[in-house]
Design an enzyme around this catalytic site. Structure first.
Site, PDB file in Angstrom:
ATOM      1  N   SER A 481       0.830  -1.206   0.000  1.00 34.23           N
ATOM      2  CA  SER A 481       0.000   0.000   0.000  1.00 34.23           C
ATOM      3  C   SER A 481       0.866   1.258   0.000  1.00 34.23           C
ATOM      4  O   SER A 481       0.570   2.236  -0.705  1.00 34.23           O
ATOM      5  CB  SER A 481      -0.930  -0.009   1.212  1.00 34.23           C
ATOM      6  OG  SER A 481      -1.693   1.178   1.281  1.00 34.23           O
ATOM      7  N   GLY A 484       2.277   1.940  -3.429  1.00 29.27           N
ATOM      8  CA  GLY A 484       1.261   2.522  -4.303  1.00 29.27           C
ATOM      9  C   GLY A 484       1.055   4.000  -4.039  1.00 29.27           C
ATOM     10  O   GLY A 484       0.942   4.803  -4.976  1.00 29.27           O
ATOM     11  N   HIS A 485       1.010   4.390  -2.754  1.00 35.47           N
ATOM     12  CA  HIS A 485       0.849   5.806  -2.422  1.00 35.47           C
ATOM     13  C   HIS A 485       2.058   6.629  -2.873  1.00 35.47           C
ATOM     14  O   HIS A 485       1.900   7.756  -3.371  1.00 35.47           O
ATOM     15  CB  HIS A 485       0.643   5.969  -0.913  1.00 35.47           C
ATOM     16  CG  HIS A 485      -0.741   5.628  -0.457  1.00 35.47           C
ATOM     17  ND1 HIS A 485      -1.153   4.332  -0.246  1.00 35.47           N
ATOM     18  CD2 HIS A 485      -1.821   6.416  -0.178  1.00 35.47           C
ATOM     19  CE1 HIS A 485      -2.414   4.329   0.155  1.00 35.47           C
ATOM     20  NE2 HIS A 485      -2.845   5.582   0.192  1.00 35.47           N
ATOM     21  N   GLU A 486       3.241   6.088  -2.708  1.00 29.34           N
ATOM     22  CA  GLU A 486       4.443   6.803  -3.133  1.00 29.34           C
ATOM     23  C   GLU A 486       4.473   6.956  -4.654  1.00 29.34           C
ATOM     24  O   GLU A 486       4.923   7.987  -5.176  1.00 29.34           O
ATOM     25  CB  GLU A 486       5.687   6.050  -2.658  1.00 29.34           C
ATOM     26  CG  GLU A 486       7.005   6.702  -3.035  1.00 29.34           C
ATOM     27  CD  GLU A 486       7.187   8.067  -2.384  1.00 29.34           C
ATOM     28  OE1 GLU A 486       7.892   8.906  -2.973  1.00 29.34           O
ATOM     29  OE2 GLU A 486       6.617   8.290  -1.285  1.00 29.34           O
ATOM     30  N   MET A 489       2.164   9.883  -5.505  1.00 29.58           N
ATOM     31  CA  MET A 489       2.796  11.159  -5.170  1.00 29.58           C
ATOM     32  C   MET A 489       3.944  11.478  -6.133  1.00 29.58           C
ATOM     33  O   MET A 489       4.165  12.641  -6.493  1.00 29.58           O
ATOM     34  CB  MET A 489       3.321  11.120  -3.736  1.00 29.58           C
ATOM     35  CG  MET A 489       2.237  11.068  -2.684  1.00 29.58           C
ATOM     36  SD  MET A 489       1.081  12.441  -2.774  1.00 29.58           S
ATOM     37  CE  MET A 489       2.167  13.840  -2.512  1.00 29.58           C
TER      38      MET A 489
END
Length: 548
Positions: A481, A484-486, A489
């Protein structure tokens, strides 16, 4: 003639006859007693003693039948409810306020309306300021950002979605193969390699074409959604192909495996509630074999009982799944009877309205702060000045990012997913829960984005549990997770700094701290800490990625 001071005797009890008193509709608020205290043991009313009756009721004989006593008691209760006091009374009772933690009141839709009114006021004041400064209500820059590369974006997005259909013929190949290409052997590895190459190509595609950040963010998010959809379709059908193969092999039980089927936890079970499954012990081998056949056959049938694998392996079923607002593939989904066109129109309009509000918020309240801070950072000469500029920028972004966060939540989980649910008649609209009441980040991750939570719960955590311990499986889930967030961004800012990754992974020790016996039961404090860390974290991440 008798006066009001004349005494009468009734059943051995003296009383004074008063004028008939009026009573409120709720008799219990004045009597303060239960119905057992009001009615005597013989069916007569004790209200005479309290002065709440005129005394004109015909007394019942002591030996009256129970039916007569019941009728008399009912008549007295009805007559008592019709009496009212001469002067209005206020009913007081032990009640709590609507915002009290013990209150069962949950309808706060008025605040939702107030939220939209506040946004409307923000838009009106912004447009008036723009008219004063530029002569136009809206600046031209946002429109140019949305229209630039729009045809390339639409064409690329369509090709990207169509490319996921390759997994359908691939799965047919895995299913019909009896050699090394079957799913349980090389099929899973081939699918994983294809998914990795597919993701690598489409994530780099916007960088190759040098798109704007708005187009790049949309395309990257849609790419990740299609990756999860493709993975769920391939791996669930791969599991079903092995299940079908095993069920067919049980026709000759002498050479087939009779090990019990693996039972995975249901989606309603929390991660911390999962225990190791216990295999049932059967004394009779035939009984165990019959139970195994039943388990495998049920696994091949949809929960609603209308579709059985491999009947689902059609192009229409794949297209329907791609359009359904879910990331976890199932043989069949519950459906509504028809499309409500008015609801579809309202949600579609709300999507564009939220995008407009997001544009106004970013252009008027976020980008000016970042541009000004970037110019000031070029002139700083000490670390303290750098920290002061960064702290000031973060503080000025707090409220705009709180509005942006709420708008992103609404446009995705309420309106975009709602539109696709209406188009496909998808009946399960539970895309989020009351995440605003979260007391820790693990609770937030379950309730903020239920489709993604179900995907990670099913295809990452549950898939890891047979091979890894619970802490390691949880760590891997958070790790994927965070990556995926990185990635998102990095696409927005075109920088890979790792701030989002570290913030995501730091949630695990924070959750462990919040679940200690000293902090766990303090719901108000934990909820306040959640909101403060959420708002502060978003603003700080933006400032760090853009300015540093």
């Amino acid at each position: 003639m008798s006066s009001s001071s004349d005494r009468h005797s009734n059943g051995g009890t003296d009383h004074i006859v008063h004028p008939r008193a009026r009573k409120p509709m709720n008799l219990g608020s004045i009597r303060g007693k239960s119905d057992e205290d009001t009615l005597g043991p013989n069916g007569s009313s004790n209200a005479i003693d309290s002065g709440l009756t005129s005394g004109r009721s015909t007394p019942l004989p002591v030996d009256a039948p129970p039916s007569v006593q019941s009728i008399s008691s009912a008549r007295k209760q009805v007559r008592a409810q019709q009496r009212h006091r001469l002067f209005p009374t206020i009913e007081y009772a032990a009640r709590v306020s609507h915002f009290d933690p013990n209150s069962e009141y949950r309808d706060f839709r008025g605040f939702f309306t107030l939220f939209w009114i506040g946004l409307a006021i923000m838009v009106m004041t912004t447009m008036l300021r723009n008219i004063k400064d530029t002569g136009y209500p809206v600046r031209a820059r946002p429109w140019n950002q949305f229209t630039k590369h729009i045809w390339a974006l639409g064409l690329s997005d369509g090709v990207m979605v169509l490319s996921t259909a390759i997994i359908l013929p691939l799965h047919h190949l895995f299913r019909w193969s009896n050699g090394w290409l079957r799913w349980g052997k090389a099929g899973m590895a081939i699918q994983s390699i294809f998914q990795f190459a597919w993701l690598l190509f489409w994530v780099n595609w916007p960088f190759i074409l040098d798109w704007t950040w708005t187009a790049q963010v949309f395309f990257t998010l849609h790419t990740l959604v299609m990756l999860m959809k493709m993975h769920s379709y391939a791996f669930y059908n791969g599991h079903l192909s092995e299940t079908e193969r095993r069920l067919s092999a049980l026709d000759n039980p002498g050479t087939a495996s009779t090990a019990s089927a693996v039972r995975y936890p249901s989606s309603n079970t929390h991660i911390n509630e999962i225990n190791e499954s216990e295999e049932k012990k059967f004394d009779d081998e035939k009984e165990a074999l019959s139970q195994l056949r039943d388990d495998l056959a049920i696994e091949l049938t949809s929960p609603l009982g209308r579709v059985t694998y491999p009947q689902n392996l059609t192009g229409w079923n794949f297209i329907d799944y791609i359009l359904c607002p879910t990331l976890c593939y199932e043989l069949e989904y519950p459906r509504t009877e028809r499309i409500v066109w008015s609801e579809l129109f309202y949600k579609t309009l709300a999507v564009f309205g939220c995008i407009f509000l997001l544009t106004i918020t970013s252009e008027e309240f976020i980008l000016p702060v970042l541009n000004e801070s970037a110019g000031r950072l070029e002139q700083v000469e000490s670390l303290s000045e750098f920290g002061l500029v960064l702290a000031e920028s973060t503080s000025m972004l707090l409220f705009p990012f709180m509005v942006t966060f709420l708008l992103v939540f609404l446009v995705i989980f309420e309106y975009v997913l709602g539109c696709f649910a209406e188009i496909t008649c998808f009946a399960d609209r539970h895309f989020y829960s009351d995440w605003w009441n979260s007391c820790d980040w693990l609770e937030f991750s379950r309730e903020w984005n239920i489709p993604v939570h179900h995907f990670f719960r099913r295809h990452v955590y549950s898939a890891s549990r047979p091979h890894l311990s619970r802490p390691i499986a949880t760590l891997i889930t958070f790790l994927i997770s965070a990556i995926g967030h990185e990635l998102v961004m990095g696409c927005i800012t075109k920088k890979l700094r790792g701030y989002g990754f570290m913030a995501q992974m730091s949630q695990l020790p924070i959750v462990m701290l919040q679940r200690t016996k000293w902090i766990r039961g303090r719901k108000v404090m934990n909820n306040a800490l959640f909101w403060m860390s959420m708002i502060l974290g978003l603003s700080m991440m933006c400032a760090l990625y853009v300015l540093v």
